[in-house]
Design a protein around this motif. Structure first.
Motif, mmCIF file in Angstrom:
data_model
loop_
_atom_site.group_PDB
_atom_site.id
_atom_site.type_symbol
_atom_site.label_atom_id
_atom_site.label_comp_id
_atom_site.label_asym_id
_atom_site.label_seq_id
_atom_site.Cartn_x
_atom_site.Cartn_y
_atom_site.Cartn_z
ATOM 1 N N VAL A 152 0.859 -1.183 0.000
ATOM 2 C CA VAL A 152 0.000 0.000 0.000
ATOM 3 C C VAL A 152 0.896 1.234 0.000
ATOM 4 N N THR A 153 0.464 2.235 -0.684
ATOM 5 C CA THR A 153 1.218 3.482 -0.738
ATOM 6 C C THR A 153 0.994 4.280 0.541
ATOM 7 N N GLN A 166 -0.018 7.248 0.765
ATOM 8 C CA GLN A 166 -1.265 7.993 0.620
ATOM 9 C C GLN A 166 -2.471 7.107 0.964
ATOM 10 N N GLN A 167 -2.438 5.849 0.488
ATOM 11 C CA GLN A 167 -3.531 4.937 0.813
ATOM 12 C C GLN A 167 -3.587 4.648 2.309
ATOM 13 N N GLN A 212 -5.295 7.433 4.090
ATOM 14 C CA GLN A 212 -6.747 7.374 3.908
ATOM 15 C C GLN A 212 -7.380 6.335 4.832
ATOM 16 N N ILE A 213 -6.709 5.201 4.985
ATOM 17 C CA ILE A 213 -7.223 4.159 5.886
ATOM 18 C C ILE A 213 -7.230 4.651 7.322
ATOM 19 N N ASP A 252 -3.375 -2.118 7.235
ATOM 20 C CA ASP A 252 -3.809 -1.831 5.859
ATOM 21 C C ASP A 252 -5.184 -2.414 5.550
ATOM 22 N N LEU A 286 -9.140 -2.302 5.447
ATOM 23 C CA LEU A 286 -10.147 -1.240 5.416
ATOM 24 C C LEU A 286 -11.151 -1.429 6.555
ATOM 25 N N SER A 315 -9.128 -5.357 -4.088
ATOM 26 C CA SER A 315 -8.426 -4.131 -3.714
ATOM 27 C C SER A 315 -9.329 -2.909 -3.699
ATOM 28 N N SER A 316 -10.455 -2.971 -4.403
ATOM 29 C CA SER A 316 -11.312 -1.787 -4.474
ATOM 30 C C SER A 316 -12.769 -2.074 -4.139
#
Length: 703
Positions: free
Chosen positions: A218-219, A221-222, A225-226, A263, A265, A347-348
């Motif tokens: 995961v980046t 930035q991601q 967000q999490i 990581d 969600l 992933s999404s």
């Protein structure tokens, strides 16, 4: 010394204390009192810097009877401190003292090993129970064993399961006597406990850092967000990473064997629910398993089953979302295989879709990327952990999951894949505990064939007493198919490891009576025995015997590591073959197998279906090569659902859950139409590019 050796010394010291307390009352012969010996941790001999941190318990004085019976004098802390003070003169003397302390600890460890082995041998000969059990537990265990033995003494052991799909010889009321073979302590399912024993210098801060690590790429930035989303979801993770919400206003759910990763969600509720099966559900399940039995007989058995065992099924909490996810998964896996679409799915769109998580984890392993596999499998287990009922134990009584339900099978598969991951990480003790857990979910049916591989992890963890007891229990001796080569030879090796070669010799001869053809394969191919002695037994073998033996030989060298143990097995088999040639060893007449039929749910073309599932999931090339060639054409062998149950009657068609049970045909047709349109558009683009290339290069196709 290695960390594993240090752990073994510490465990042996604890085992020795319990043995002395349990067996002290049996020694009636008076012994002269000896000076009191201070109880000292073996690890203290390896590290002088930790002396001041020892607790007051380490300074307690051992009893005179213990000191006299063991006769192992360990240096006290004051003695070690005096040695240390005397050796402060030069740096050279310090090094000498350290080497001496190391040699002393090694010699003490070897002497301790001999004492432990002696106690183990005595326990096997006298009681046949675990060495660390107290006298009260022994009394309870022996009463249960006597009750079970009296019951099975009236039955015909080693019957053929092929003619008994009802498993009538082993009723569920007797399963309570075997619950000690399964896992009742959920703490043992956490590999961190084993890692802390393997590496005693691990601190709680280090384990906390491990828990906070991400399990996928995961980046930053991601990840940010999490973190923002976690603030919106109350009770997500918690301080110990074991708290998750179960819907608005509901009490937070405590995870049993998984931890929330950074990581993952955050979601306000889970994806699955755990529902107890009612009488009608159990009736449908048993009528599929026993299509030839009377309904009245099945109803009587169900009442007895429900008294002793609790049965559950996992089902989607939101059927609409699950239907869409399953439809897309089926389309990207079966109809139009697309790895990228599967990865995009988890992933999404659906980050906790279990079949997709397990499928992507398998794809990554085949691509050589094992870094994310463990995290994906743990996320799949997390989905089930979040749905578990409070107070559930995996002791074969509090929770059984019939294999006819799709998401129950996904739980089985997730555990199996996790066992392989744990073994690759070196956590063999935790892998063994998960094997017991997997078996407890349906110990009589054993859908994934735990009987064929549990011995491997138990032997790697030196759990010899468990294997010896298991080989004697009805779980291994009630039916012919339950007495597997792995458990039998595992018990033989266990007897050798605890110093009982005579018992091992007897068990080899007993095993030869039941596995003569299978052992002939092992004798000629692995032990390099003389083919002339076998008398052609290996040519009479059945397909099931070949598959089982190939699976065992694939891991034979990993457990039979000592040359003297391999020589023992080879010499014993050679002696038996020579006695057969000289007519000094009488072979028992083999009973004919019951005829195979399509209505026995435990067999596929005369081969145990759980053996086939294990062989396919193991992915061993030698084992896969021994499978029937028409197996892949006649039956469904999905990677996410290997050999799902097949109907045994017209009524059972709707009872069995498959992946298609959750798919709407209209949605599938719509998704498939979209995929075909995308493929057609891509083909047009490719064609236009080719025509443009030929126009710009007219001589490209001319030689």
């Amino acid at each position: 010394m290695s960390s594993r050796a240090l752990r073994k010394l510490q465990n042996d010291e604890q085992l020795l204390d319990s043995l002395l307390s349990a067996s002290g009352s049996e020694r009636s012969t008076p012994t002269p009192a000896s000076p009191a010996v201070a109880k000292t941790n073996i690890f203290a001999l390896m590290n002088d810097e930790d002396e001041d941190n020892d607790s007051d318990e380490d300074r307690e004085v051992a009893s005179d009877s213990e000191a006299a019976s063991i006769k192992v004098e360990l240096p006290t802390k004051s003695q070690k401190k005096n040695k240390k003070k005397k050796g402060k003169g030069t740096k050279k003397s310090k090094n000498v003292e350290k080497e001496q302390a190391k040699d002393e600890s090694v010699s003490e460890g070897e002497e301790l090993d001999k004492i432990i082995q002696q106690f183990r041998r005595q326990d096997v000969q006298k009681y046949g129970i675990k060495a660390d059990e107290s006298s009260d537990e022994y009394q309870t265990a022996s009463e249960e064993e006597e009750d079970l033995s009296n019951y099975f003494a009236q039955k015909t052991l080693m019957s053929d399961l092929m003619g008994d799909s009802a498993i009538s010889l082993f009723p569920y009321s007797k399963l309570k006597h075997c619950k000690r073979f399964f896992n009742a302590d959920l703490k043992k399912l956490d590999p961190h406990s084993e890692f802390k024993l393997l590496f005693d210098d691990l601190t709680s801060e280090s384990l906390e850092d491990i828990d906070s690590m991400t399990t996928s790429h995961v980046t930053p930035q991601q990840l940010k967000q999490i973190q923002r989303m976690k603030r919106l979801i109350k009770n997500w993770g918690g301080r110990d990473h074991r708290s998750v919400p179960n819907g608005p206003g509901a009490t937070p759910h405590r995870l049993k064997f998984t931890k929330v990763r950074e990581d993952w969600l955050p979601t306000p509720r889970g994806e699955l629910a755990m529902r107890a099966l009612n009488l009608e559900d159990l009736r449908e399940w048993q009528m599929w398993q026993r299509p030839n039995d009377w309904k009245d007989v099945i109803d009587e058995d169900i009442k007895e089953m429900k008294k002793n065992v609790s049965f559950y099924k996992f089902e989607p909490l939101n059927p609409d979302i699950n239907r869409k996810a399953i439809t897309e998964f089926y389309l990207s896996t079966i109809m139009h295989p697309d790895h990228e679409a599967l990865i995009h799915l988890i992933s999404s769109k659906y980050p906790y879709h279990v079949p997709a998580l397990l499928q992507v984890a398998l794809i990554l392993v085949r691509q050589g990327d094992r870094s994310n596999t463990n995290g994906l499998i743990q996320r799949a287990l997390f989905v089930f952990d979040r749905a578990l009922k409070a107070g559930i134990q995996f002791d074969s009584l509090a929770c059984q999951l019939p294999y006819i339900y799709f998401y129950n099978r996904q739980f089985y598969l997730a555990i199996f894949r996790y066992i392989l991951t744990l073994a690759q990480r070196g956590a063999v003790a935790t892998a063994g505990e998960w094997c017991k857990t997997l078996w407890s979910l349906s110990p009589l049916d054993d859908p994934l064939g735990c009987r064929y591989f549990i011995d491997h992890y138990l032997l790697l963890n030196n759990d010899y007493q468990y294997l010896i007891d298991l080989s004697k229990s009805p779980l291994s001796s009630c039916y012919k198919q339950w007495s597997t080569v792995g458990i039998t030879l595992g018990a033989v090796l266990s007897y050798l490891r605890v110093g009982l070669p005579d018992e091992a010799q007897k068990l080899v001869r007993s095993a030869f009576s039941h596995h003569r053809r299978s052992l002939s394969i092992l004798y000629t191919e692995k032990l390099l025995g003389e083919t002339d002695l076998t008398g052609g037994l290996e040519k009479e073998r059945t397909s099931a015997e070949v598959i089982e033996m190939k699976a065992y030989m694939a891991r034979f060298s990993l457990v039979w590591t000592k040359a003297e143990e391999v020589s023992f097995l080879r010499n014993e088999l050679t002696a038996i073959y020579e006695e057969i040639r000289n007519k000094k060893f009488e072979l028992e007449a083999e009973e004919e197998h019951a005829t195979s039929n399509d209505q026995n749910c435990f067999f596929v073309d005369g081969i145990p279906v759980n053996l086939l599932r294990f062989a396919i999931l193991s992915e061993e090339s030698s084992v896969l090569g021994s499978l029937p060639s028409d197996l892949w054409e006649k039956y469904d062998v999905y990677e996410f659902d290997v050999l799902p149950p097949v109907p045994t009657s017209k009524e059972s068609v709707e009872i069995l859950e498959t992946v298609k049970s959750f798919i709407n045909d209209r949605d599938l047709a719509a998704y498939q139409g979209e995929v075909m349109q995308d493929e057609e558009l891509l083909n047009q683009i490719r064609q236009m590019s080719l025509e443009q290339f030929l126009e710009e290069n007219p001589n490209a196709g001319v030689e």
